[in-house]
Design an enzyme around this catalytic site. Structure first.
Site, mmCIF file in Angstrom:
data_model
loop_
_atom_site.group_PDB
_atom_site.id
_atom_site.type_symbol
_atom_site.label_atom_id
_atom_site.label_comp_id
_atom_site.label_asym_id
_atom_site.label_seq_id
_atom_site.Cartn_x
_atom_site.Cartn_y
_atom_site.Cartn_z
ATOM 1 C CG ASP A 1 -1.803 1.179 1.321
ATOM 2 O OD1 ASP A 1 -2.376 1.567 0.291
ATOM 3 O OD2 ASP A 1 -1.936 1.750 2.426
ATOM 4 C CG ASP B 1 -1.373 7.648 0.726
ATOM 5 O OD1 ASP B 1 -0.263 7.944 0.243
ATOM 6 O OD2 ASP B 1 -2.454 7.991 0.212
#
Length: 167
Positions: free
Chosen positions: A11, A13
């Site tokens: 991922d 953020d």
């Protein structure tokens, strides 16, 4: 037929850079964690492809453009290249949750697409993410998963993976 490779899906953020409540919408808002280059270099040294899988609904919310997102990803790459490493590919979903698309995590579509595009063997790959939707997406695609937290960051996860692989 190309050889299947192992992958690490990340991922963005909260894993690569600081998460913002109002989204990372520009390069000036991007704050990359100091340990990311070292972590990604270690993953490459271990033989993994590194692929970012990220929901970026700020695009369809009208808060940023595809070009602004590309600039953010290019900035991440430039930061990594200066440390002699890189992200092998970025995949993102621009849709909001209410658009009911097929590519937004927790659905595994972007992981499956990346796997097809890059010949990644999912059952020997990992998804490192900081949200429940990341973990669900990774498991749904057939990957092992690791939850990233404030107390267990990307470098911690990579070092633990490295210990387990080199045993």
């Amino acid at each position: 037929m190309n050889k299947l490779q192992n992958g690490i899906f990340l991922d963005r953020d909260g894993v690569i850079n600081e998460k913002r409540d109002d989204y990372v919408k520009s390069v000036s808002e991007l704050k990359i964690f100091s340990y990311v280059a070292k972590s990604i270099k270690k993953l490459h040294d271990l033989g993994f492809l590194v692929v970012v899988i990220t929901n970026q609904s700020a695009i369809n919310r009208g808060l940023m453009t595809h070009n602004q997102l590309e600039n953010i990803h290019n900035t991440i790459q430039e930061n990594l290249i200066s440390s002699k490493t890189k992200i092998d590919a970025f995949y993102y979903c621009p849709h909001t949750p209410d658009e009911l698309c097929f590519c937004r995590k927790p659905k595994p579509e972007l992981i499956l697409r990346a796997s097809d595009d890059l010949n990644i063997k999912l059952d020997s790959s990992w998804f490192f993410g900081d949200s429940e939707s990341d973990i669900i997406a990774g498991k749904s695609a057939g990957c092992k998963t690791v939850k990233i937290t404030n107390k267990y960051n990307l470098l911690d996860a990579v070092e633990e993976l490295e210990k387990n692989i080199t045993k």
